[in-house]
Design an enzyme around this catalytic site. Structure first.
Site, PDB file in Angstrom:
ATOM      1  N   SER A 137       0.851  -1.187   0.000  1.00  0.00           N
ATOM      2  CA  SER A 137       0.000   0.000   0.000  1.00  0.00           C
ATOM      3  C   SER A 137       0.888   1.238   0.000  1.00  0.00           C
ATOM      4  O   SER A 137       2.014   1.211   0.519  1.00  0.00           O
ATOM      5  CB  SER A 137      -0.892   0.027   1.246  1.00  0.00           C
ATOM      6  N   TYR A 187      -2.093  -1.040  10.431  1.00  0.00           N
ATOM      7  CA  TYR A 187      -2.163  -1.232   8.978  1.00  0.00           C
ATOM      8  C   TYR A 187      -0.839  -0.847   8.324  1.00  0.00           C
ATOM      9  O   TYR A 187      -0.300  -1.594   7.498  1.00  0.00           O
ATOM     10  CB  TYR A 187      -3.302  -0.400   8.403  1.00  0.00           C
TER      11      TYR A 187
END
Length: 268
Positions: free
Chosen positions: A156, A169
């Site tokens: 990401s 995350y």
């Protein structure tokens, strides 16, 4: 393919290599994973998609006009027994594995203030996002070694940029980036690369009943130097390239696909 989900035409690999190639896509029943699976099917490859959502997986098989080249299995990437079954099912169905796309993960980046974050929730995100990448790579690697295949990990842009309250995350995705270059050195000649998606709009790539038209403003699109937010086929196109022989001299790389947002200066 349904028209709404049809990927843009992909550059030809120029080798006719895709018929007979088999790719595993985790989290492949919706969103970016579905876009990647469709991109593989569009160039003539075969896919086994794994996902926790059985309804979404079955819907994909009904939607895709590629029954002999597509299969689905319920998969929990955080459980080693589930991953073993997934890899074994691919070998039983197709006889080989040429590519693995580690896409499955907990998508919601926000986990609340760190001082209120439970250890169990931290561990759940790390075990799924990073642990799942490890487990799937571990068990697919012997077959990938035999086929001289490739792995694509979906990290990401949040591995490099953050908003508040996203520590778990970010840590999981940053771990995937580091795992990628480490495995590329250990697993060669199997190639291992990572993609960092930015803002990717997945509304039309959800299962029936959840699909909707994306509601993005002109400002949402305009913040991207390319003039729009991303779509799953944008990621699928790069994944197909990285899995192909055209990327045969690329390994250990971490490629950001965010429409140029990470390259913009921001002054407040």
């Amino acid at each position: 393919m349904a028209a709404a989900n049809k990927a843009a035409p992909l550059p030809s690999t120029g080798t006719g290599e895709w018929p007979g190639k088999v790719v595993l896509v985790t989290g492949g029943a919706q969103g970016i994973g579905k876009g990647i699976a469709e991109a593989v099917l569009d160039v003539g490859g075969s896919v086994l998609i794994g996902d926790l959502d059985a309804d979404a997986g079955r819907a994909c098989l009904e939607e895709w006009d590629a029954a002999e080249r597509a299969a689905f299995l319920v998969l929990d990437v955080s459980k080693e027994a589930s991953v073993k079954r997934f890899v074994a099912a691919a070998l039983k169905r197709f006889g080989r594995i040429d590519g693995l796309v580690n896409n499955a993960g907990i998508a919601d980046p926000t986990s609340g203030p760190l001082h209120k974050l439970d250890w169990s929730e931290w561990k759940r995100r790390i075990d799924t996002n990073l642990g799942g990448t490890f487990l799937c790579s571990k068990h697919a690697l012997p077959a990938l070694t035999r086929s001289n295949g490739a792995i694509v990990n979906i990290a990401s842009s949040r591995a490099h940029q953050s908003e508040p309250d996203t520590e778990a995350y970010a840590a999981s995705k940053g771990g995937i980036v580091a795992f990628t270059h480490a495995l590329a050195i250990s697993a060669g000649p199997v190639r291992v690369n990572a993609i960092n998606p930015g803002w990717v709009v997945v509304d039309a790539w959800k299962k029936p009943g959840l699909r909707r038209k994306a509601r993005l403003s002109a400002a949402d699109h305009a913040q991207h130097p390319v003039g729009r937010a991303g779509l799953p086929p944008d990621i699928g196109a790069l994944a197909v390239f990285l899995l192909s022989s055209q990327a045969g001299f690329i390994t250990g790389e971490n490629i950001t696909v965010d429409g140029g947002v990470a390259r913009k200066m921001h002054y407040v």
